[in-house]
Design a protein around this motif. Structure first.
Motif, short mmCIF file in Angstrom:
data_model
loop_
_atom_site.label_atom_id
_atom_site.label_comp_id
_atom_site.label_asym_id
_atom_site.label_seq_id
_atom_site.Cartn_x
_atom_site.Cartn_y
_atom_site.Cartn_z
N GLU A 31 0.84 -1.20 0.00
CA GLU A 31 0.00 0.00 0.00
C GLU A 31 0.88 1.25 0.00
O GLU A 31 1.86 1.34 0.73
CB GLU A 31 -0.91 0.01 1.24
CG GLU A 31 -1.92 1.15 1.26
CD GLU A 31 -2.84 1.07 2.47
OE1 GLU A 31 -3.61 2.02 2.69
OE2 GLU A 31 -2.77 0.07 3.19
N GLY A 32 0.51 2.24 -0.83
CA GLY A 32 1.24 3.51 -0.84
C GLY A 32 2.65 3.40 -1.36
O GLY A 32 3.56 4.09 -0.89
N ALA A 33 2.86 2.55 -2.38
CA ALA A 33 4.20 2.34 -2.92
C ALA A 33 4.69 3.57 -3.68
O ALA A 33 3.94 4.22 -4.40
CB ALA A 33 4.21 1.12 -3.83
N VAL A 34 5.99 3.85 -3.52
CA VAL A 34 6.66 4.91 -4.27
C VAL A 34 7.95 4.34 -4.82
O VAL A 34 8.76 3.78 -4.08
CB VAL A 34 6.96 6.14 -3.39
CG1 VAL A 34 7.72 7.20 -4.19
CG2 VAL A 34 5.67 6.72 -2.81
N THR A 35 8.14 4.47 -6.14
CA THR A 35 9.37 4.04 -6.77
C THR A 35 10.26 5.27 -6.96
O THR A 35 9.81 6.29 -7.49
CB THR A 35 9.12 3.36 -8.11
OG1 THR A 35 8.23 2.25 -7.91
CG2 THR A 35 10.41 2.86 -8.73
N VAL A 36 11.51 5.16 -6.52
CA VAL A 36 12.43 6.30 -6.51
C VAL A 36 13.63 6.00 -7.39
O VAL A 36 14.22 4.91 -7.32
CB VAL A 36 12.90 6.60 -5.07
CG1 VAL A 36 13.92 7.75 -5.07
CG2 VAL A 36 11.72 6.95 -4.18
N GLN A 37 13.97 6.97 -8.24
CA GLN A 37 15.24 6.95 -8.95
C GLN A 37 16.28 7.51 -7.98
O GLN A 37 16.28 8.70 -7.68
CB GLN A 37 15.19 7.82 -10.20
CG GLN A 37 16.47 7.81 -11.03
CD GLN A 37 16.66 6.52 -11.79
OE1 GLN A 37 15.78 6.11 -12.55
NE2 GLN A 37 17.79 5.86 -11.61
N VAL A 38 17.12 6.64 -7.46
CA VAL A 38 18.07 7.06 -6.43
C VAL A 38 19.20 7.86 -7.07
O VAL A 38 19.77 7.46 -8.09
CB VAL A 38 18.62 5.83 -5.68
CG1 VAL A 38 19.60 6.27 -4.59
CG2 VAL A 38 17.48 5.01 -5.08
N ALA A 39 19.51 8.98 -6.45
CA ALA A 39 20.65 9.78 -6.89
C ALA A 39 21.87 9.45 -6.04
O ALA A 39 22.97 9.24 -6.57
CB ALA A 39 20.33 11.27 -6.80
N CYS A 40 21.68 9.43 -4.74
CA CYS A 40 22.79 9.19 -3.82
C CYS A 40 22.32 8.37 -2.62
O CYS A 40 21.16 8.47 -2.20
CB CYS A 40 23.37 10.51 -3.31
SG CYS A 40 24.11 11.56 -4.58
N SER A 41 23.23 7.61 -2.07
CA SER A 41 23.04 6.97 -0.78
C SER A 41 24.26 7.32 0.05
O SER A 41 24.96 8.29 -0.24
CB SER A 41 22.87 5.45 -0.96
OG SER A 41 22.59 4.83 0.29
N THR A 42 24.50 6.56 1.09
CA THR A 42 25.63 6.85 1.96
C THR A 42 26.01 5.59 2.72
O THR A 42 25.31 4.58 2.65
CB THR A 42 25.27 7.99 2.93
OG1 THR A 42 26.39 8.27 3.77
CG2 THR A 42 24.09 7.63 3.80
N LEU A 43 27.11 5.65 3.43
CA LEU A 43 27.53 4.53 4.27
C LEU A 43 27.51 4.96 5.72
O LEU A 43 28.20 5.90 6.11
CB LEU A 43 28.94 4.07 3.90
CG LEU A 43 29.09 3.25 2.61
CD1 LEU A 43 30.56 2.95 2.36
CD2 LEU A 43 28.29 1.96 2.67
#
Length: 330
Positions: A31-43
């Protein structure tokens, strides 16, 4: 197709590898799914534990690690978000029980997302990440308990790490006198540039200490736990506040009740993973207001997704200063 770090555990053992996946591999969200084009993550420290398997952080396999991400909405079934919106995510078990941010795409519950503040680019948001957001939660807790700059010094342990670096910078900018504790004396100049008035050696805090010592700290941000946290509590002023948010030195707390019943010290636990959305929004608003963006360049460096596995090992070995931004498309 998209690239992602995948963690597997089977008869061949526990391993993290960089793989290319089809969009159909993205997890289902009921429910309420959002697909994201990720630009950056982190460690973060937890990401290091997940990638190396040094602690049972990951609960389901296969798993894409990464407890943070910033990017742009591609598709949304959630009323608060539409395609093109810039969003940021911290915690909620992502990277542990649900695929996380060390990938070029992510499918998430919309309730987990908050709008990316206009003050930050995705890379800057990930230079902050869970570490910086947690540091802000610690500062807000000190404020809620009445710890103002006039009350006295605030000590930050594990100060050269991600949470510690942001905490030092935030507290100094807000007018506190900050003492930074680190096991890396070579980082003294770095910590003073962030605003630390004094740099203290980790050894002075890491050994078993007395139940009470001379009152010094009005407040504290502890990222270490174990003897370090016990010694900080023992030296905290009457009515002081210690915020605890990390376990780099261990999960144990070999302390006595003396600081709490004789000096009225408050030990405030800080949880960033399941913090309610209202608190998250407040923390990100405060970061946009109180954190100098110029600090982010000083406390962070950027790597590509293909470097994340090796860097996670360095992070756990205490060889990483500040924050690591992962440009997943580099």
């Amino acid at each position: 197709m998209f690239k992602a770090i995948c963690i597997d555990k089977d008869d061949q053992g526990y391993r993290a590898t960089l793989r290319e996946l089809d969009d159909s591999a993205l997890p289902e969200v009921p429910e309420g799914a959002v697909t994201v084009q990720v630009a950056c993550s982190t460690l973060n420290y937890k990401d290091g534990l997940a990638i190396t398997g040094q602690s049972p952080v990951v609960r389901k396999f296969p798993m894409v690690p990464g407890i943070d991400l910033a990017g742009t909405v591609l598709d949304s079934q959630h009323p608060e978000f539409k395609p093109g919106d810039a969003v940021v995510l911290n915690g909620w078990g992502v990277g542990e029980t649900h695929w996380g941010g060390l990938a070029q795409k992510a499918r998430l519950k919309g309730d987990w997302l908050v709008p990316l503040p206009a003050a930050f680019t995705p890379a800057q948001a990930m230079a902050i990440g869970t570490a910086g957001y947690t540091a802000m939660l610690c500062v807000m807790a000190l404020e809620r308990h009445g710890i103002t700059p006039e009350r006295g010094e605030v000590v930050v342990t594990g100060a050269a790490g991600g949470v510690g670096s942001v905490a030092v910078a935030l507290l100094a900018r807000l007018g506190y006198r900050v003492a930074a504790v680190t096991g890396r004396p070579q980082e003294a100049d770095y910590l003073k540039q962030l605003g630390a008035a004094e740099v203290l050696p980790r050894e002075a805090f890491a050994a078993p200490g007395k139940p009470l010592t001379k009152e010094r700290w009005a407040g504290a941000v502890d990222t270490v736990g174990s003897h370090t946290l016990a010694n900080v509590c023992a030296a905290t002023q009457y009515g002081g506040v210690v915020t605890a948010c990390g376990l780099a030195g261990g999960m144990d707390l070999p302390a006595t009740v003396a600081p709490f019943i004789l000096r009225g010290v408050t030990l405030a636990g800080i949880d960033s993973v399941m913090a309610p959305k209202a608190l998250r929004l407040q923390a990100w608003q405060r970061l946009a207001r109180d954190l100098d963006p110029a600090v982010l360049a000083a406390i962070s460096r950027t790597i590509g997704l293909n470097e994340a596995i090796d860097t996670a090992r360095q992070l756990l070995a205490g060889q990483v200063r500040g924050r690591v931004v992962v440009d997943v498309n580099a």
